[in-house]
Enzyme design. Structure first.
Site, PDB file in Angstrom:
ATOM      1  CG  HIS A 280      -0.237  -0.379   2.083  1.00 18.93           C
ATOM      2  ND1 HIS A 280       0.641   1.178   3.187  1.00 18.93           N
ATOM      3  CD2 HIS A 280      -0.292  -1.421   3.630  1.00 18.93           C
ATOM      4  CE1 HIS A 280       0.864   0.192   3.811  1.00 18.93           C
ATOM      5  NE2 HIS A 280       0.411  -0.845   4.748  1.00 18.93           N
TER       6      HIS A 280
ATOM      7  CG  HIS B 293       4.502  -1.612   1.620  1.00 20.65           C
ATOM      8  ND1 HIS B 293       2.845  -1.692   2.399  1.00 20.65           N
ATOM      9  CD2 HIS B 293       4.854  -2.072   2.907  1.00 20.65           C
ATOM     10  CE1 HIS B 293       2.744  -3.334   3.383  1.00 20.65           C
ATOM     11  NE2 HIS B 293       3.574  -2.835   3.821  1.00 20.65           N
TER      12      HIS B 293
ATOM     13  N   GLY C 218       9.303   0.510   8.766  1.00 20.52           N
ATOM     14  CA  GLY C 218       8.408   1.942   9.115  1.00 20.52           C
ATOM     15  C   GLY C 218       8.275   1.503  10.092  1.00 20.52           C
TER      16      GLY C 218
ATOM     17  CE  LYS D 119      -0.179  -0.211  11.349  1.00 25.33           C
ATOM     18  NZ  LYS D 119      -0.285  -1.293  11.015  1.00 25.33           N
TER      19      LYS D 119
ATOM     20  CG  MET E  92      -2.412   3.927   3.981  1.00 24.24           C
ATOM     21  SD  MET E  92      -1.438   4.475   2.853  1.00 24.24           S
ATOM     22  CE  MET E  92      -2.428   5.727   2.542  1.00 24.24           C
TER      23      MET E  92
END
Lengths: 283, 283
Positions: free
Chosen positions: B5, B8, B150, B152, B187
């Protein structure tokens, strides 16, 4: 780990045959000693080591001799002499060998979870974790194409091979044969701690291993009987057996009969010195 | 892990700024899934991933997409299509996630023993062992100078940083900011499994995290109160909290008051989907 003898020099000669740039690592790794073990008395003679390396025909290009591979706060500070290095290592030994340490210290460990269990792993539970971790550090810093390990530390050699396969290091691992003194004793830095009398008694190890090999080659393949003969010989000489096992050369799992390549591995104490030795039997 | 997504793609853009050769790794790593987890349903679309990478301005040089990083007997065999790869991974998943496997299979694991304990490590006990190990394999195969992760996966990013320090990889680790959809949802490849209704409810996560950040910046620094507000908001929306913690950004240890840089990390289930999110608060 330094305090070099001809066994180490034979590894250097092996490396010189295989590469055009040779690095020798001399580092007494606190990460592989438990707090109860002999880190503080492990023999060291850095200047003697350098002299021995200088006299190797063909020469060594680099000696990798870090002060402390685990102290990330102070890794720029260098102690001025070996005494200082040693003192520093002693101070750090218990810390890096201990899981419970708090704070931002070293906390990443590589484990080869099956091969590390038996043989030396039984009596030295943090040993191979420390070896696999420091060898990973060494490989990442030096980035060798080939690395030579002595088969005297047979389990260590197999663990490094397995780790290299499992973690995809593109490094060829070479196992170099054990060197023995004229009387048969496997060369080891720890031999310096043996009294003359203990040394005489310790010859029971290599003598009985050779006996087992020739017995096996003559058809005596029952491992229990072969083990018992070694345990008896070493015990009668005054040695205290840590382990004596006949294991598969790859998996290091015990076998009952010898009908494939095995290695007889032994560890035994003579006085305060723990000696290891082994012999491959290729049937 | 693929099913790319824009989050990335933002990592790829970051890498393109830093290097002149960029490698993207797409590999659903069975080693980080426990047998009970969602390896078999983890979404995948390799050809879609390639299309997305082809459209990135500046371009990607290499896509690293191995069949199986743990099958040493068969690592020369390649399955012909993605379906095959997927099936193969499913078959291997339970095996490599399990310590008890016998034989000559994969047995070397890298563990970052303190940072792996809290947050996601509590409910996913083999997860970070699998991540650290497969990242070591990736680093040894690709030999990057810089690697982008990331934020995240905040704990994963910190674990990789610590591992790189402790094992002396000469690799710079970059943490890239979280990308969010317009509605605020972080995401994630797993978002595809959310129903429209679940997705609406899941917005309680990002909304309450933003609320905490602005509350902290306005002087509300009591972590218990801040945590409770998030737990309440997410629970009322129908989410099942796995954890919600305010921790130090480096040590990932819980703090009681915010007076240094912290990160609020949360994991919560909406239906069958486990979502994670976090927000840094730099006081």
């Amino acid at each position: 780990m330094g305090y070099l003898h001809q066994g180490h020099i034979s590894l250097v000669r092996e490396a010189l045959k295989l590469t055009n740039l040779t690095v020798v690592s001399i580092y007494v790794n606190p990460g592989q000693f438990a707090p109860s073990e002999d880190l503080s008395t492990y023999p060291s003679d850095f200047h003697g080591d350098i002299s021995k390396l200088m006299s190797v025909p063909g020469g060594v290009d680099v000696v990798f001799h870090p002060t402390n591979l685990y102290d990330y706060e102070n890794d720029m500070k260098r102690n001025k002499n070996d005494q200082g290095v040693r003192k520093n290592l002693e101070g750090k030994g218990a810390v890096v060998s201990c899981l419970e340490e708090s704070g931002m210290g070293h906390e990443t460990w590589v484990r080869v979870e099956k091969l590390e269990n038996g043989l030396c792993g039984k009596s030295r539970p943090v040993f191979f974790r420390g070896v696999a971790t420091v060898v990973t550090k060494l490989f990442n810093i030096v980035e060798p194409d080939v690395a030579v390990f002595g088969k005297k530390d047979y389990q260590q050699w197999r663990i490094v091979q397995r780790m290299v396969r499992d973690l995809d290091f593109s490094i060829r691992i070479i196992g170099a044969e054990i060197l023995r003194d004229n009387d048969g004793l496997a060369m080891s830095s720890r031999n310096v701690h043996l009294s003359a009398e203990e040394r005489g008694k310790a010859l029971s190890i290599s003598r009985s291993l050779l006996g087992v090999k020739s017995a096996a080659e003559n058809g005596h393949i029952n491992c229990r009987e072969l083990r018992d003969s070694v345990i008896q010989a070493v015990s009668e000489a005054g040695g205290r057996i840590d382990y004596a096992e006949i294991v598969d050369q790859e998996s290091l799992q015990a076998v009952e009969e010898i009908n494939s390549p095995v290695v007889f591995c032994i560890a035994a104490w003579f006085g305060k010195v723990r000696l290891i030795d082994n012999i491959e039997i290729n049937l």
